[in-house]
Design an enzyme around this catalytic site. Sequence first.
Site, mmCIF file in Angstrom:
data_model
loop_
_atom_site.group_PDB
_atom_site.id
_atom_site.type_symbol
_atom_site.label_atom_id
_atom_site.label_comp_id
_atom_site.label_asym_id
_atom_site.label_seq_id
_atom_site.Cartn_x
_atom_site.Cartn_y
_atom_site.Cartn_z
ATOM 1 N N CYS A 9 0.845 -1.202 0.000
ATOM 2 C CA CYS A 9 0.000 0.000 0.000
ATOM 3 C C CYS A 9 0.879 1.250 0.000
ATOM 4 C CB CYS A 9 -0.938 0.003 1.206
ATOM 5 S SG CYS A 9 -2.360 -1.091 1.020
ATOM 6 N N GLY A 94 3.661 -19.658 1.622
ATOM 7 C CA GLY A 94 4.912 -18.911 1.597
ATOM 8 C C GLY A 94 4.729 -17.422 1.354
ATOM 9 N N HIS A 101 -0.410 -10.258 -4.458
ATOM 10 C CA HIS A 101 0.502 -9.927 -5.553
ATOM 11 C C HIS A 101 0.730 -11.142 -6.438
ATOM 12 C CE1 HIS A 101 2.835 -11.080 -1.984
ATOM 13 N NE2 HIS A 101 3.685 -11.665 -2.814
HETATM 14 P P1 5GP Z 1 5.880 -13.209 -1.268
HETATM 15 O O1 5GP Z 1 6.953 -14.033 -0.647
HETATM 16 O O2 5GP Z 1 5.026 -12.505 -0.253
HETATM 17 O O3 5GP Z 1 5.065 -13.963 -2.287
HETATM 18 O O4 5GP Z 1 6.619 -12.129 -2.130
HETATM 19 C C1 5GP Z 1 6.940 -10.857 -1.698
HETATM 20 C C2 5GP Z 1 7.930 -10.299 -2.706
HETATM 21 O O5 5GP Z 1 8.033 -8.910 -2.475
HETATM 22 C C3 5GP Z 1 9.328 -10.889 -2.585
HETATM 23 O O6 5GP Z 1 9.692 -11.484 -3.825
HETATM 24 C C4 5GP Z 1 10.198 -9.683 -2.241
HETATM 25 O O7 5GP Z 1 11.468 -9.708 -2.865
HETATM 26 C C5 5GP Z 1 9.360 -8.519 -2.717
HETATM 27 N N1 5GP Z 1 9.574 -7.291 -1.967
HETATM 28 C C6 5GP Z 1 9.631 -7.169 -0.605
HETATM 29 N N2 5GP Z 1 9.811 -5.884 -0.254
HETATM 30 C C7 5GP Z 1 9.862 -5.174 -1.417
HETATM 31 C C8 5GP Z 1 10.041 -3.786 -1.702
HETATM 32 O O8 5GP Z 1 10.163 -2.924 -0.820
HETATM 33 N N3 5GP Z 1 10.057 -3.423 -3.012
HETATM 34 C C9 5GP Z 1 9.900 -4.327 -4.023
HETATM 35 N N4 5GP Z 1 9.945 -3.870 -5.285
HETATM 36 N N5 5GP Z 1 9.739 -5.659 -3.790
HETATM 37 C C10 5GP Z 1 9.713 -6.062 -2.491
HETATM 38 ZN ZN ZN Z 2 -1.804 -3.286 1.128
#
Ligand code: 5GP
Ligand code: ZN
Length: 114
Positions: A9, A94, A101
Amino acid sequence: MQKEDCLFCKIVKGEIPSKKVYEDEDVLAFKDIEPAAPVHLLIIPKQHFDSLETMGKTEEALLGKMLLLAPKLAKEAGATNGFRVVINTGHDGGQVVKHLHVHVLGGPRPWKKL
Ligand code: 5GP
Ligand code: ZN
């Protein structure tokens, strides 16, 4: 609409910078900060949803839009030989960031494990 303590957000609001590759009234797409493949994009709804599990019939069009953006953005980012779409959901899925996303991964292999 947005959640105060949510990282994505904050990205939507511009409070945290991101490398945007696409934006419209509903959706934002940007480069993952820690890419697991040569092309690693995240497609998110601008509105806060915790995960795929909290989406309902009302969000059918939004989900369709996000999925249909994947091949377009993958190709534009240089993934011309296929790509993978991943939606980590919930603890055992995970999911780290609790704002829905879609990961779009592509580019020449090998890739890191996701
Ligand atoms: P999840 O593990 O929740 O499916 O994926 C979260 C993703 O968000 C991870 O691949 C991580 O590298 C990415 N991510 C986390 N923090 C940030 C950020 O501040 N900026 C961007 N561009 N990606 C982020
Ligand atoms: Zn959010």
